[in-house]
Scaffold this motif. Sequence first.
Motif, PDB file in Angstrom:
ATOM      1  N   THR A  34       0.321  11.110  -9.219  1.00  0.00           N
ATOM      2  CA  THR A  34       0.961   9.818  -9.196  1.00  0.00           C
ATOM      3  C   THR A  34       1.189   9.066  -7.762  1.00  0.00           C
ATOM      4  O   THR A  34       1.732   8.140  -7.740  1.00  0.00           O
ATOM      5  CB  THR A  34       2.433  10.559  -9.409  1.00  0.00           C
ATOM      6  OG1 THR A  34       2.906  11.333  -8.525  1.00  0.00           O
ATOM      7  CG2 THR A  34       2.542  10.949 -10.911  1.00  0.00           C
ATOM      8  N   ALA A  35       0.098   9.369  -6.954  1.00  0.00           N
ATOM      9  CA  ALA A  35       0.292   8.945  -5.559  1.00  0.00           C
ATOM     10  C   ALA A  35       0.150   7.230  -5.662  1.00  0.00           C
ATOM     11  O   ALA A  35       0.885   6.593  -4.960  1.00  0.00           O
ATOM     12  CB  ALA A  35      -0.830   9.320  -4.757  1.00  0.00           C
ATOM     13  N   THR A  36      -0.529   6.336  -6.516  1.00  0.00           N
ATOM     14  CA  THR A  36      -0.745   5.225  -6.379  1.00  0.00           C
ATOM     15  C   THR A  36       0.030   4.503  -7.496  1.00  0.00           C
ATOM     16  O   THR A  36       0.139   3.156  -7.696  1.00  0.00           O
ATOM     17  CB  THR A  36      -2.254   4.754  -6.691  1.00  0.00           C
ATOM     18  OG1 THR A  36      -2.533   5.288  -8.078  1.00  0.00           O
ATOM     19  CG2 THR A  36      -3.138   5.156  -5.442  1.00  0.00           C
ATOM     20  N   ILE A  37       0.801   5.012  -8.442  1.00  0.00           N
ATOM     21  CA  ILE A  37       1.716   4.622  -9.585  1.00  0.00           C
ATOM     22  C   ILE A  37       2.582   3.605  -8.622  1.00  0.00           C
ATOM     23  O   ILE A  37       3.104   2.626  -9.532  1.00  0.00           O
ATOM     24  CB  ILE A  37       2.163   5.505 -10.352  1.00  0.00           C
ATOM     25  CG1 ILE A  37       1.360   6.144 -11.394  1.00  0.00           C
ATOM     26  CG2 ILE A  37       3.410   5.178 -11.318  1.00  0.00           C
ATOM     27  CD1 ILE A  37       1.848   7.430 -12.042  1.00  0.00           C
ATOM     28  N   VAL A  38       3.254   4.020  -7.655  1.00  0.00           N
ATOM     29  CA  VAL A  38       4.512   3.357  -7.434  1.00  0.00           C
ATOM     30  C   VAL A  38       4.067   1.646  -6.822  1.00  0.00           C
ATOM     31  O   VAL A  38       4.758   0.870  -6.678  1.00  0.00           O
ATOM     32  CB  VAL A  38       5.360   4.049  -6.132  1.00  0.00           C
ATOM     33  CG1 VAL A  38       6.214   3.047  -5.517  1.00  0.00           C
ATOM     34  CG2 VAL A  38       5.882   5.302  -6.845  1.00  0.00           C
ATOM     35  N   THR A  39       2.698   1.920  -6.447  1.00  0.00           N
ATOM     36  CA  THR A  39       2.251   0.513  -5.913  1.00  0.00           C
ATOM     37  C   THR A  39       1.917  -0.472  -6.883  1.00  0.00           C
ATOM     38  O   THR A  39       1.682  -1.794  -6.597  1.00  0.00           O
ATOM     39  CB  THR A  39       0.867   0.631  -5.199  1.00  0.00           C
ATOM     40  OG1 THR A  39      -0.162   1.286  -5.992  1.00  0.00           O
ATOM     41  CG2 THR A  39       1.331   1.565  -3.883  1.00  0.00           C
ATOM     42  N   SER A  40       2.059  -0.124  -8.118  1.00  0.00           N
ATOM     43  CA  SER A  40       1.723  -1.226  -9.255  1.00  0.00           C
ATOM     44  C   SER A  40       3.063  -2.296  -9.563  1.00  0.00           C
ATOM     45  O   SER A  40       4.071  -1.845 -10.104  1.00  0.00           O
ATOM     46  CB  SER A  40       1.208  -0.416 -10.609  1.00  0.00           C
ATOM     47  OG  SER A  40       1.199  -1.273 -11.589  1.00  0.00           O
ATOM     48  N   PRO A  41       3.002  -3.389  -9.269  1.00  0.00           N
ATOM     49  CA  PRO A  41       4.045  -4.440  -9.434  1.00  0.00           C
ATOM     50  C   PRO A  41       4.539  -4.544 -10.834  1.00  0.00           C
ATOM     51  O   PRO A  41       5.331  -4.736 -11.419  1.00  0.00           O
ATOM     52  CB  PRO A  41       3.462  -5.317  -8.928  1.00  0.00           C
ATOM     53  CG  PRO A  41       2.550  -5.060  -7.711  1.00  0.00           C
ATOM     54  CD  PRO A  41       1.931  -4.074  -8.044  1.00  0.00           C
ATOM     55  N   ALA A  42       3.313  -4.399 -11.669  1.00  0.00           N
ATOM     56  CA  ALA A  42       3.244  -4.585 -13.379  1.00  0.00           C
ATOM     57  C   ALA A  42       4.307  -3.335 -13.787  1.00  0.00           C
ATOM     58  O   ALA A  42       5.052  -3.403 -14.449  1.00  0.00           O
ATOM     59  CB  ALA A  42       2.151  -4.323 -13.875  1.00  0.00           C
ATOM     60  N   LEU A  43       3.925  -2.064 -13.298  1.00  0.00           N
ATOM     61  CA  LEU A  43       4.596  -1.069 -13.683  1.00  0.00           C
ATOM     62  C   LEU A  43       5.970  -1.135 -13.251  1.00  0.00           C
ATOM     63  O   LEU A  43       7.178  -0.656 -14.023  1.00  0.00           O
ATOM     64  CB  LEU A  43       4.228   0.047 -13.133  1.00  0.00           C
ATOM     65  CG  LEU A  43       4.799   1.633 -13.672  1.00  0.00           C
ATOM     66  CD1 LEU A  43       4.668   1.604 -15.074  1.00  0.00           C
ATOM     67  CD2 LEU A  43       4.065   2.732 -13.109  1.00  0.00           C
ATOM     68  N   VAL A  44       6.397  -1.493 -12.170  1.00  0.00           N
ATOM     69  CA  VAL A  44       7.841  -1.602 -11.498  1.00  0.00           C
ATOM     70  C   VAL A  44       8.624  -2.553 -12.319  1.00  0.00           C
ATOM     71  O   VAL A  44       9.713  -2.460 -12.746  1.00  0.00           O
ATOM     72  CB  VAL A  44       7.889  -2.005  -9.979  1.00  0.00           C
ATOM     73  CG1 VAL A  44       9.139  -2.515  -9.444  1.00  0.00           C
ATOM     74  CG2 VAL A  44       7.080  -1.010  -9.076  1.00  0.00           C
ATOM     75  N   GLY A  45       7.665  -3.797 -12.556  1.00  0.00           N
ATOM     76  CA  GLY A  45       8.466  -4.662 -13.587  1.00  0.00           C
ATOM     77  C   GLY A  45       8.805  -4.400 -14.764  1.00  0.00           C
ATOM     78  O   GLY A  45       9.869  -4.580 -15.322  1.00  0.00           O
ATOM     79  N   VAL A  46       7.909  -3.591 -15.505  1.00  0.00           N
ATOM     80  CA  VAL A  46       8.297  -2.950 -16.727  1.00  0.00           C
ATOM     81  C   VAL A  46       9.402  -1.736 -16.963  1.00  0.00           C
ATOM     82  O   VAL A  46      10.081  -1.854 -17.699  1.00  0.00           O
ATOM     83  CB  VAL A  46       6.801  -2.438 -17.426  1.00  0.00           C
ATOM     84  CG1 VAL A  46       7.179  -1.443 -18.712  1.00  0.00           C
ATOM     85  CG2 VAL A  46       5.906  -3.580 -17.612  1.00  0.00           C
ATOM     86  N   MET A  47       9.196  -1.061 -15.728  1.00  0.00           N
ATOM     87  CA  MET A  47      10.246  -0.017 -15.911  1.00  0.00           C
ATOM     88  C   MET A  47      11.620  -0.331 -15.177  1.00  0.00           C
ATOM     89  O   MET A  47      12.642   0.535 -14.880  1.00  0.00           O
ATOM     90  CB  MET A  47       9.552   1.195 -15.236  1.00  0.00           C
ATOM     91  CG  MET A  47       8.357   1.720 -15.942  1.00  0.00           C
ATOM     92  SD  MET A  47       8.710   2.160 -17.766  1.00  0.00           S
ATOM     93  CE  MET A  47       9.753   3.295 -17.672  1.00  0.00           C
ATOM     94  N   ALA A  48      11.763  -1.651 -14.764  1.00  0.00           N
ATOM     95  CA  ALA A  48      12.931  -2.079 -13.955  1.00  0.00           C
ATOM     96  C   ALA A  48      14.280  -1.618 -14.552  1.00  0.00           C
ATOM     97  O   ALA A  48      15.004  -0.958 -13.700  1.00  0.00           O
ATOM     98  CB  ALA A  48      13.000  -3.463 -13.779  1.00  0.00           C
ATOM     99  N   PRO A  49      14.639  -1.503 -15.933  1.00  0.00           N
ATOM    100  CA  PRO A  49      15.991  -0.992 -16.512  1.00  0.00           C
ATOM    101  C   PRO A  49      16.036   0.537 -16.262  1.00  0.00           C
ATOM    102  O   PRO A  49      17.013   0.839 -15.845  1.00  0.00           O
ATOM    103  CB  PRO A  49      15.661  -1.405 -17.751  1.00  0.00           C
ATOM    104  CG  PRO A  49      14.611  -2.668 -18.022  1.00  0.00           C
ATOM    105  CD  PRO A  49      13.702  -2.133 -16.719  1.00  0.00           C
ATOM    106  N   SER A  50      14.855   1.271 -16.208  1.00  0.00           N
ATOM    107  CA  SER A  50      15.006   2.621 -15.998  1.00  0.00           C
ATOM    108  C   SER A  50      15.124   3.140 -14.770  1.00  0.00           C
ATOM    109  O   SER A  50      15.752   4.013 -14.162  1.00  0.00           O
ATOM    110  CB  SER A  50      13.745   3.444 -16.661  1.00  0.00           C
ATOM    111  OG  SER A  50      13.814   3.332 -18.174  1.00  0.00           O
TER     112      SER A  50
END
Length: 136
Positions: free
Chosen positions: A64-80
Amino acid sequence: MKVYNEKELGKALHDDVDSIEIEGDLSNKVIRIKATGKVAWGLLIGCMAIAIPLVIVTVATSGTATIVTSPALVGVMAPSIATLGVGATFSAVSIAAGATIAAGGVSKISAGVAGLGKLRQYKITKNGNGITLKMK
C-alpha cells in the motif's frame, strides 16, 4: 491463519478462513474498520467500485505504499476518510483489492467488495500485540 498485510487479509476473507491472526498496526486499522457504523460502512462500500481499480496494481505488486499519493483515490474516498481516517480507509480499500485479486482480478470487483463485507461476520478478540478474527 496469520496474515501480515491487507492483501493477505483480503485473500483470507475471500477464502472464508475460520480464524485469522493479525498483529501490529493492521490490527488497529481492522478494529477501526469493523467498528464503523452502518452509514459510514455504506459510504465505504459504495466507493469501492471506483477505488479498487485505482489500487489493485499497487496492492498486487508492492503493498500500500503508493496508494496515499493518488489524488483520484483521495477524492473518491473523501467521505470515508472523514469518518475512518486515512490509514483505516486505505487499509479497507487494500483489503478489498486483496480479495479482488484472490477472486481473479479486476473483473471480480464485486467479489472484492464482498470480501471486505465478510469482515463484519467475524468476532474480534485481542491477543497480546494484535487481534484474532473468528467467524461468528
